[in-house]
Write a protein that holds these residues in place. Structure first.
Motif, PDB file in Angstrom:
ATOM      1  N   ILE B  11       0.868  -1.184   0.000  1.00  0.00           N
ATOM      2  CA  ILE B  11       0.000   0.000   0.000  1.00  0.00           C
ATOM      3  C   ILE B  11       0.900   1.227   0.000  1.00  0.00           C
ATOM      4  O   ILE B  11       1.557   1.529   1.015  1.00  0.00           O
ATOM      5  CB  ILE B  11      -0.960  -0.010   1.205  1.00  0.00           C
ATOM      6  CG1 ILE B  11      -1.748  -1.341   1.210  1.00  0.00           C
ATOM      7  CG2 ILE B  11      -1.903   1.182   1.140  1.00  0.00           C
ATOM      8  CD1 ILE B  11      -2.801  -1.434   2.293  1.00  0.00           C
ATOM      9  N   LEU B  12       0.951   1.892  -1.142  1.00  0.00           N
ATOM     10  CA  LEU B  12       1.874   3.010  -1.332  1.00  0.00           C
ATOM     11  C   LEU B  12       1.214   4.294  -0.835  1.00  0.00           C
ATOM     12  O   LEU B  12       0.066   4.570  -1.171  1.00  0.00           O
ATOM     13  CB  LEU B  12       2.250   3.119  -2.798  1.00  0.00           C
ATOM     14  CG  LEU B  12       2.751   1.795  -3.404  1.00  0.00           C
ATOM     15  CD1 LEU B  12       2.900   1.911  -4.912  1.00  0.00           C
ATOM     16  CD2 LEU B  12       4.069   1.366  -2.758  1.00  0.00           C
ATOM     17  N   GLY B  13       1.933   5.040  -0.038  1.00  0.00           N
ATOM     18  CA  GLY B  13       1.295   6.158   0.657  1.00  0.00           C
ATOM     19  C   GLY B  13       0.359   5.585   1.705  1.00  0.00           C
ATOM     20  O   GLY B  13      -0.712   6.114   1.964  1.00  0.00           O
ATOM     21  N   GLY B  14       0.785   4.491   2.284  1.00  0.00           N
ATOM     22  CA  GLY B  14      -0.101   3.697   3.130  1.00  0.00           C
ATOM     23  C   GLY B  14      -0.196   4.149   4.576  1.00  0.00           C
ATOM     24  O   GLY B  14      -0.858   3.497   5.375  1.00  0.00           O
ATOM     25  N   THR B  15       0.436   5.266   4.911  1.00  0.00           N
ATOM     26  CA  THR B  15       0.369   5.721   6.308  1.00  0.00           C
ATOM     27  C   THR B  15      -0.816   6.652   6.554  1.00  0.00           C
ATOM     28  O   THR B  15      -1.085   7.022   7.690  1.00  0.00           O
ATOM     29  CB  THR B  15       1.672   6.445   6.712  1.00  0.00           C
ATOM     30  OG1 THR B  15       1.867   7.546   5.818  1.00  0.00           O
ATOM     31  CG2 THR B  15       2.876   5.512   6.636  1.00  0.00           C
ATOM     32  N   GLY B  16      -1.518   7.050   5.483  1.00  0.00           N
ATOM     33  CA  GLY B  16      -2.704   7.901   5.643  1.00  0.00           C
ATOM     34  C   GLY B  16      -3.905   7.097   6.113  1.00  0.00           C
ATOM     35  O   GLY B  16      -3.838   5.868   6.210  1.00  0.00           O
ATOM     36  N   PRO B  17      -5.019   7.764   6.402  1.00  0.00           N
ATOM     37  CA  PRO B  17      -6.199   7.070   6.934  1.00  0.00           C
ATOM     38  C   PRO B  17      -6.764   5.995   5.986  1.00  0.00           C
ATOM     39  O   PRO B  17      -7.147   4.918   6.458  1.00  0.00           O
ATOM     40  CB  PRO B  17      -7.218   8.189   7.169  1.00  0.00           C
ATOM     41  CG  PRO B  17      -6.640   9.437   6.601  1.00  0.00           C
ATOM     42  CD  PRO B  17      -5.196   9.221   6.328  1.00  0.00           C
ATOM     43  N   ALA B  18      -6.809   6.263   4.682  1.00  0.00           N
ATOM     44  CA  ALA B  18      -7.366   5.264   3.756  1.00  0.00           C
ATOM     45  C   ALA B  18      -6.459   4.037   3.693  1.00  0.00           C
ATOM     46  O   ALA B  18      -6.927   2.899   3.770  1.00  0.00           O
ATOM     47  CB  ALA B  18      -7.528   5.872   2.358  1.00  0.00           C
ATOM     48  N   GLY B  19      -5.155   4.284   3.578  1.00  0.00           N
ATOM     49  CA  GLY B  19      -4.200   3.182   3.487  1.00  0.00           C
ATOM     50  C   GLY B  19      -4.178   2.317   4.733  1.00  0.00           C
ATOM     51  O   GLY B  19      -4.201   1.079   4.646  1.00  0.00           O
ATOM     52  N   THR B  20      -4.164   2.945   5.897  1.00  0.00           N
ATOM     53  CA  THR B  20      -4.109   2.153   7.134  1.00  0.00           C
ATOM     54  C   THR B  20      -5.415   1.398   7.350  1.00  0.00           C
ATOM     55  O   THR B  20      -5.417   0.266   7.840  1.00  0.00           O
ATOM     56  CB  THR B  20      -3.814   3.027   8.374  1.00  0.00           C
ATOM     57  OG1 THR B  20      -4.760   4.084   8.431  1.00  0.00           O
ATOM     58  CG2 THR B  20      -2.424   3.625   8.323  1.00  0.00           C
TER      59      THR B  20
END
Lengths: 231, 231
Positions: B11-20
């Motif tokens: 999950i790239l850019g996965g630290t944001g709310p959608a990714g997590t």
């Protein structure tokens, strides 16, 4: 109801599948409907068919579009996009101040020979915003009913679809939400300003694409909102 | 699974709310997740938090975006639109042929200081089509997951929302639909070609507007399709 808004609803371009479907559901709910058409005789024929399908006491008549307009101040526009602007220009003198114009138009690419699963860009942002630019002063435009399947409306079963209602006039939007809820199964959602109808219009093209691909009568439900949002 | 597609999902850019949120639901479903971020340390921290929230055996690690890309060929892009093109340019050498890139990007006007309830026009038609233009040859782009509430994904309850999946590569779309169905409550709908994602992306802006207006976590259900359409 707002002052000056009568209880008869004129469905302009009402002889098509969307118009007749809405008319059927509303006469069944006790509303008085005027079917508007270019051709008064055709309008009367369609009105008679709806009456037969609904019940003997159903209040539904047929008139030429201009006469239908003059006889009501709750107007529902269900013409294909290619007819919208021309009809509004023609009807402008017949639309009285204080009227509500409900626009259900979707700018499908089909109207210029393209696909019904694609849309055209409308300069104003949406078909409803184009309508808002064309109506006389003092007329409120409300965008609604885009996503309802005409085939499901023409049947007897509750319609498994929400109606997202967009308008810059909250009082008119509320009247239209009440009208939406008269269709069994339908919930009305306050979609905010008229400009948001550009998304609701687009959704119809997506639903048409789903219908073609999956052979269904797709609709949409908005989930996750508090119950007040559906009032 | 297609040949060459591993079971670990980056999950790239996965630290944001959608990714997590997606990561949490997928590790709970037994998937191996790699959280990608510009900052490897930040990615590892977020991975640790997800592991704690899921269960001790959860398979979730954190890496810099490029390393995450190199370690998987099922890539999910959950960056804000303003970061999408730059990240794809940067990652291009790390994306291997035969990979699937799942784009969940929505071109919200918020990314240029406007409203999150409005969108920007994207030259290619949609964020997903922009992504498709930027990935290396032999990489399939699938648009999905736009309409899921990040807040609901981060919780424990089933998510009352359908995921419309659009792609020009039916085999990749099917893999992504299977992935969508691993989120409890979610049904996946085959939305046809990638170009249709322009409408699905817009719907997110409508849902955000509804959330602001009604204080909810809006989602969408597609009704009226035969059961095969949700497979």
């Amino acid at each position: 109801m707002s002052p000056g808004v009568t209880r008869s609803i004129a469905i302009l371009g009402g002889t098509g599948p969307a118009g007749t479907g809405l008319a059927l559901r509303w006469v069944r709910a006790g509303e008085s409907i005027i079917i508007g058409s270019r051709d008064a005789q055709r309008a009367q024929q369609v009105a008679a068919t709806i009456k037969q399908k609904a019940h003997a006491q159903a209040s539904v008549s047929g008139m030429e579009n201009g006469a239908a307009c003059a006889a009501s101040n709750l107007l529902v526009l269900t013409v294909p996009f290619e007819g919208q602007a021309t009809l509004l220009k023609q009807l402008k003198p017949a639309i009285s101040e204080g009227s509500i114009l409900v626009d259900a138009t979707v700018p499908l690419a089909a109207c210029v020979g393209g696909r019904a699963s694609r849309t055209l860009g409308v300069w104003q942002g949406s078909a409803a915003q184009q309508a808002a630019e064309m109506v006389p002063k003092g007329v409120s435009v409300v965008a609604a009913f885009h996503n309802l399947s005409a085939e499901l409306l023409s049947g007897d079963a509750p319609v498994d679809c929400d109606v997202v209602v967009c308008s810059d006039d909250p009082a008119s939007a509320q009247i239209v939400r009440e009208l939406a809820r008269k269709i069994p199964g339908v919930r009305a959602v306050d979609g905010g300003k008229l400009e948001n109808s550009r998304i609701v219009e687009q959704m119809t093209a997506l639903l048409i694409g789903l219908n073609i691909r999956h052979k269904g009568h797709a609709g949409v439900r908005i989930t996750g909102l508090p119950s007040e949002a559906y009032r």
